[in-house]
Design a protein around this motif. Structure first.
Motif, PDB file in Angstrom:
ATOM      1  N   ARG A   1       1.973  -7.670 -29.517  1.00  0.00           N
ATOM      2  CA  ARG A   1       2.007  -9.110 -29.848  1.00  0.00           C
ATOM      3  C   ARG A   1       2.108  -9.343 -31.360  1.00  0.00           C
ATOM      4  O   ARG A   1       2.793 -10.253 -31.801  1.00  0.00           O
ATOM      5  CB  ARG A   1       0.787  -9.814 -29.256  1.00  0.00           C
TER       6      ARG A   1
ATOM      7  N   ASP B   1       3.195  -8.411 -19.010  1.00  0.00           N
ATOM      8  CA  ASP B   1       1.827  -8.948 -19.072  1.00  0.00           C
ATOM      9  C   ASP B   1       1.237  -8.784 -20.467  1.00  0.00           C
ATOM     10  O   ASP B   1       0.574  -9.683 -20.984  1.00  0.00           O
ATOM     11  CB  ASP B   1       0.924  -8.267 -18.044  1.00  0.00           C
TER      12      ASP B   1
ATOM     13  N   GLY C   1       2.887 -11.292 -22.790  1.00  0.00           N
ATOM     14  CA  GLY C   1       2.534 -12.660 -22.412  1.00  0.00           C
ATOM     15  C   GLY C   1       3.461 -13.695 -23.002  1.00  0.00           C
ATOM     16  O   GLY C   1       4.681 -13.555 -22.944  1.00  0.00           O
ATOM     17  N   ASP C   2       2.888 -14.727 -23.605  1.00  0.00           N
ATOM     18  CA  ASP C   2       3.701 -15.827 -24.112  1.00  0.00           C
ATOM     19  C   ASP C   2       4.461 -15.475 -25.388  1.00  0.00           C
ATOM     20  O   ASP C   2       5.245 -16.278 -25.886  1.00  0.00           O
ATOM     21  CB  ASP C   2       2.868 -17.094 -24.309  1.00  0.00           C
ATOM     22  N   ALA C   3       4.274 -14.268 -25.925  1.00  0.00           N
ATOM     23  CA  ALA C   3       5.086 -13.828 -27.065  1.00  0.00           C
ATOM     24  C   ALA C   3       6.553 -13.711 -26.668  1.00  0.00           C
ATOM     25  O   ALA C   3       7.434 -13.706 -27.524  1.00  0.00           O
ATOM     26  CB  ALA C   3       4.575 -12.498 -27.606  1.00  0.00           C
TER      27      ALA C   3
ATOM     28  N   ASP D   1       8.097 -16.022 -24.837  1.00  0.00           N
ATOM     29  CA  ASP D   1       8.662 -17.363 -24.688  1.00  0.00           C
ATOM     30  C   ASP D   1       9.604 -17.691 -25.839  1.00  0.00           C
ATOM     31  O   ASP D   1       9.234 -17.581 -27.009  1.00  0.00           O
ATOM     32  CB  ASP D   1       7.552 -18.414 -24.608  1.00  0.00           C
TER      33      ASP D   1
ATOM     34  N   ARG E   1       9.038 -13.267 -12.267  1.00  0.00           N
ATOM     35  CA  ARG E   1       8.175 -13.647 -13.383  1.00  0.00           C
ATOM     36  C   ARG E   1       8.759 -14.802 -14.206  1.00  0.00           C
ATOM     37  O   ARG E   1       8.229 -15.138 -15.254  1.00  0.00           O
ATOM     38  CB  ARG E   1       7.955 -12.454 -14.316  1.00  0.00           C
TER      39      ARG E   1
ATOM     40  N   ARG F   1      11.647 -14.801 -15.760  1.00  0.00           N
ATOM     41  CA  ARG F   1      12.385 -14.258 -16.906  1.00  0.00           C
ATOM     42  C   ARG F   1      13.775 -13.830 -16.436  1.00  0.00           C
ATOM     43  O   ARG F   1      13.902 -13.155 -15.427  1.00  0.00           O
ATOM     44  CB  ARG F   1      11.676 -13.039 -17.505  1.00  0.00           C
TER      45      ARG F   1
END
Length: 177
Positions: free
Chosen positions: A77, A106, A109-111, A113, A142, A144
Motif C-alpha cells: 500500500r 485484498d 484494498g482500495d489502493a 481504486d 471482485r 475489477r
C-alpha cells in the motif's frame, strides 16, 4: 514528466526479474537470503526493487517492486500510493495462483481504486492451468476488470507489453475524466 508504476504479486512471481528486464539503469533491490523453505528460492525481496525506464523526450517511468510475502503487505500500500498504475504478476506454477491473486487484491484494498492495472501470469507454458479466463472471472467477481496476459518476465518485450497496457489504460482514463 515522471510516472510511477508498481510491480506487485506473491513471492517468486518475477517482480525483481521483470524490473531488471526493462530498467535502463542497474536496478536497486533489497534482496536477502531466504530462510523460508516454502518459497523455494535463494533470495527474497524484503523492502523494494527500483528501476527507471526512459520513454523519450525527458519522460521516464520509475519502476517499484514490492516484496511478495503477505507479512509485508503494508509495503504494498505504501508503494502503491501515488502510482499511475500497477503490474500484478502471478506464477502459474505456484500451488494456488488464483488464491495468490485474491490475497494481493485484498492486501492492496482500495489502493487499487482508480489505478490502471494489468495482470501478467508467468509459467503458463509449463503450467497451463488455471487458464487466464479463470483469473479474469475472479477479478470480475471482485468488481475489477483488468487485462490478463501470459508473460515471461525474463523477456523485455513481454514486460514492456504489460507496461504499455498500464500506460494506455492510464491515458484512456485521463480522456474520460
Amino acid at each position: 514528466m515522471e510516472f510511477k508504476i508498481v510491480f506487485t504479486g506473491p513471492p517468486g512471481a518475477g517482480k525483481t526479474t521483470a524490473i531488471a528486464a526493462i530498467s535502463d539503469v542497474a536496478p536497486v533491490n533489497t534482496d536477502v537470503a531466504n530462510h523460508d523453505p516454502s518459497l523455494n528460492k535463494a533470495q527474497t525481496t524484503v523492502g523494494l526493487d527500483f528501476g527507471v525506464l526512459a520513454l523519450g523526450e525527458g519522460d521516464q517511468v520509475r519502476l517499484f517492486g514490492t516484496p511478495g510475502q503477505s507479512r509485508f503487505e503494508f509495503m504494498w500500500r505504501i508503494l502503491a500510493r501515488d502510482a499511475l498504475g500497477l503490474v500484478l504478476l502471478l506464477d502459474n506454477s505456484r500451488p494456488d495462483p488464483v488464491q495468490d491473486l485474491l490475497e494481493v487484491l485484498d492486501g492492496l484494498g482500495d489502493a487499487l481504486d482508480g489505478v490502471a492495472c494489468a495482470v501478467g501470469v508467468g509459467r503458463t507454458e509449463t503450467h497451463p492451468s488455471p487458464a487466464l479466463d479463470v483469473f479474469m472471472d475472479e477479478l470480475q467477481r471482485r468488481g475489477r476488470v483488468y487485462p490478463v496476459m501470459a508473460v515471461d518476465v525474463r523477456q523485455r518485450e513481454d514486460v514492456l507489453l504489460l507496461l504499455d497496457t498500464v500506460l494506455a489504460q492510464a491515458e484512456a482514463s485521463c480522456w474520460e475524466a
